[in-house]
Scaffold this active site. Sequence first.
Site, PDB file in Angstrom:
ATOM      1  N   LYS A  88       0.861  -1.185   0.000  1.00 38.06           N
ATOM      2  CA  LYS A  88       0.000   0.000   0.000  1.00 38.06           C
ATOM      3  C   LYS A  88       0.890   1.225   0.000  1.00 38.06           C
ATOM      4  CE  LYS A  88      -4.460   0.805   0.251  1.00 38.06           C
ATOM      5  NZ  LYS A  88      -5.510  -0.144  -0.124  1.00 38.06           N
TER       6      LYS A  88
HETATM    7  N1  GLU Z   1      -7.197   0.087  -3.335  1.00 40.12           N
HETATM    8  C1  GLU Z   1      -7.965  -1.066  -3.651  1.00 40.12           C
HETATM    9  C2  GLU Z   1      -8.039  -2.008  -2.451  1.00 40.12           C
HETATM   10  O1  GLU Z   1      -7.852  -1.592  -1.321  1.00 40.12           O
HETATM   11  C3  GLU Z   1      -7.500  -1.744  -4.933  1.00 40.12           C
HETATM   12  C4  GLU Z   1      -6.111  -2.282  -4.919  1.00 40.12           C
HETATM   13  C5  GLU Z   1      -5.654  -2.786  -6.288  1.00 40.12           C
HETATM   14  O2  GLU Z   1      -6.442  -2.864  -7.191  1.00 40.12           O
HETATM   15  O3  GLU Z   1      -4.463  -3.104  -6.380  1.00 40.12           O
HETATM   16  O4  GLU Z   1      -8.356  -3.150  -2.578  1.00 40.12           O
END
Ligand code: GLU
Length: 424
Positions: free
Chosen positions: A114
């Site tokens: 993240k």
């Molecule tokens: N931000 C989204 C999540 O928390 C998508 C992450 C992604 O597609 O890599 O799942």
Amino acid sequence: MAYIEPAPIKDKENPFESMMSRFQIAADHLGLEEEVYHVLKSPVKQVIVSLPVTMDRGSIQVFEGYRVIHSNILGPSKGGVRFDMDVHLDEVKALAAWMTWKCAVVDIPYGGAKGGIKCNPRKMSKGEMERLTRAYTQAMYEIIGPDRDIPAPDMGTGPREMAWMMDQYSRGHGMTVNAVVTGKPLVLGGSLGRVEATGRGVMISALAAMEKLRINPFKATCAIQGFGNVGSWAAHLLEERGAKIVAVSDLSGAYYNEEGINISDANKYRSNNEGTLEGYAGAEKIDPDELLLLDVDVLVPAAVEDVITVANADRIKAKLIVEGANGPTSAKADKILMEKDIMAVPDILANAGGVTVSYFEWVQNRLGYKWTAERVSRRSDRIMKDAFNKVYKTALKHNVSLRIAAYMVAIDKVAKTYKFRGGF
Ligand code: GLU
């Protein structure tokens, strides 16, 4: 002198500790070896960068950017980039670990990561956002990559930011590398179905859980906290499947209509009203805290972390909670929901539709091919249903909540892979 106000310290559970306490319970149920537990609890990499950006007025403002790679045992790490004033290292660490478990629950070949920048995107111009996004991408140039770590949108970011990230990374490489990020605009190699993917996965999980609880979707009432990408799509798709959406909320407040809110109407209003529901006349305004306590069948928290806590969990009346957001329920509230016999489809399962279609986008980019919307939704629905059934069976077998069962499914997969690969 321009500077960023420090975010107020909120009386919240620490998100990393919240994640760890569930991890610990699941690890105990699995009989996870102590060494493996220690490996999986620590992120493999934590990067903090400072990003000086020229603002429109000519002053330079320094932003703090993060990228945490929790695990890359299963494959390249995957996870969004969040632009928000509340971004801090412990939050990014928790969100990165959640991505590892999320990818493992839906069985896609990714680790978890993240990123985030502490900033207020609502107060920044398009030019400032572009410079900040490009500065972040440049600073993370050695970290990210289509086989290494693949960012995506999260709170405060969307296809526009992904386009800038893809472009900045590609410039450095002297060629177009579209598989470096997902959630891109369609013309840049985005996938059909990606925008609605998380909300669609929420809808699929909600229907699967309603079936177990014998709730008829055509008679079901829902309250949805958050009317951003996830909440508005979940609302629209649940309404399409027959449910009555009696309440929605966004930063401007919460809106209630006993007869049901017309979601297309609310969406249209919001698009013509600078992205907010402020002044929406199709419902009455209620206290946002009350939305979570409404007497509905299904509650979908699709906004931020830590909204169902010890302070309100005992007053929740919904029969089913489907977590569109990451970490909306604090670890301490889990126990209260269990005692009240409220089923909660946990974030790492309920909102995994987004990363699933991100995976499809990456696959299409690498194939140099485009799937139809029908193929994307058919395959992602299948993955979500299979994951739900696997977690549900695990919960019954071990007599645990769906949340602990989802952690067990995920940790088991990552731990097994780790044992085969080995360490030093
Ligand atoms: N931000 C989204 C999540 O928390 C998508 C992450 C992604 O597609 O890599 O799942």
